[in-house]
Scaffold this motif. Structure first.
Motif, short mmCIF file in Angstrom:
data_model
loop_
_atom_site.label_atom_id
_atom_site.label_comp_id
_atom_site.label_asym_id
_atom_site.label_seq_id
_atom_site.Cartn_x
_atom_site.Cartn_y
_atom_site.Cartn_z
N THR A 131 49.44 55.94 90.75
CA THR A 131 50.03 55.71 89.43
C THR A 131 49.05 55.88 88.28
N GLY A 132 47.85 56.31 88.56
CA GLY A 132 46.90 56.55 87.47
C GLY A 132 45.72 55.61 87.54
N ALA A 133 44.64 55.99 86.85
CA ALA A 133 43.39 55.25 86.95
C ALA A 133 43.49 53.83 86.43
N GLY A 134 44.29 53.59 85.41
CA GLY A 134 44.36 52.26 84.84
C GLY A 134 45.54 51.46 85.34
N ALA A 135 46.33 52.02 86.23
CA ALA A 135 47.56 51.37 86.66
C ALA A 135 47.28 50.24 87.64
N GLY A 136 48.01 49.14 87.46
CA GLY A 136 47.92 48.01 88.37
C GLY A 136 49.26 47.82 89.04
N ALA A 137 49.52 46.60 89.46
CA ALA A 137 50.76 46.28 90.15
C ALA A 137 51.96 46.64 89.28
N GLY A 138 52.96 47.24 89.89
CA GLY A 138 54.18 47.59 89.16
C GLY A 138 53.99 48.73 88.19
N GLY A 139 52.90 49.49 88.30
CA GLY A 139 52.69 50.63 87.41
C GLY A 139 52.21 50.24 86.02
N VAL A 140 51.84 48.97 85.80
CA VAL A 140 51.35 48.51 84.50
C VAL A 140 49.95 49.09 84.29
N ASP A 141 49.71 49.66 83.13
CA ASP A 141 48.41 50.24 82.82
C ASP A 141 47.49 49.13 82.33
N VAL A 142 46.76 48.56 83.26
CA VAL A 142 45.91 47.41 82.97
C VAL A 142 44.83 47.76 81.96
N GLN A 143 44.24 48.94 82.10
CA GLN A 143 43.17 49.35 81.19
C GLN A 143 43.69 49.47 79.76
N ALA A 144 44.85 50.09 79.58
CA ALA A 144 45.43 50.23 78.24
C ALA A 144 45.80 48.88 77.67
N ASP A 145 46.34 48.00 78.51
CA ASP A 145 46.68 46.65 78.06
C ASP A 145 45.43 45.89 77.63
N ALA A 146 44.35 46.03 78.41
CA ALA A 146 43.10 45.35 78.08
C ALA A 146 42.53 45.87 76.77
N LEU A 147 42.55 47.18 76.57
CA LEU A 147 42.04 47.75 75.32
C LEU A 147 42.86 47.29 74.13
N GLU A 148 44.17 47.26 74.29
CA GLU A 148 45.04 46.79 73.21
C GLU A 148 44.73 45.34 72.87
N TRP A 149 44.53 44.52 73.91
CA TRP A 149 44.18 43.11 73.68
C TRP A 149 42.83 43.01 72.97
N LEU A 150 41.85 43.78 73.42
CA LEU A 150 40.53 43.76 72.80
C LEU A 150 40.62 44.10 71.32
#
Length: 126
Positions: free
Chosen positions: A8-27
């Motif tokens: 599902t991609g380099a930043g994807a986590g469980a359920g296809g959530v893009d953890v890296q993008a979410d983390a950057l948005e939070w940052l």
């Protein structure tokens, strides 16, 4: 595939959530990033700001205080940039306490090669 074997991609986590993008948005929403850099260190700033841009991190440059010239530390104290009570010797003693669990030769190497008046300039920028 990511390091978990998911396709599902380099930043994807469980359920296809893009953890890296979410983390950057939070940052970007939650944390201000500042880079302390001497005005004369333009090459360093170009390198650091370029790398932060590659990572998608917005940063603000804060001019460091150069206290390497003769009389500059005293002048910075008089201007209130550095507290009048700041002492390099006291800071050195505190750093030794902070590094008490490290090998003595590593502590000596760090304090000899990396912990100098730049510490005062860096602290002044904060």
């Amino acid at each position: 595939q990511d390091h978990h074997g998911n396709g599902t991609g380099a930043g994807a986590g469980a359920g296809g959530v893009d953890v890296q993008a979410d983390a950057l948005e939070w940052l970007q929403r939650s944390i201000a990033v500042y880079v302390v850099s001497l005005p004369s260190a333009s090459d360093r700033w170009r390198f650091v700001s370029g790398r932060l841009q590659e990572l998608g991190i917005r940063a603000t440059r804060v001019d460091g205080v150069d206290v390497s010239e003769a009389g500059a530390l005293q002048k910075a104290r008089e201007e209130g940039i550095i507290p009048a009570t700041w002492s390099h010797d006291d800071a050195n003693r505190q750093m030794r306490l902070n590094m008490a669990g490290s090998p003595p030769e590593a502590v000596d190497h760090y304090l000899t090669n990396h912990f100098g008046l730049g510490t005062a300039g860096c602290a002044a920028a904060h």
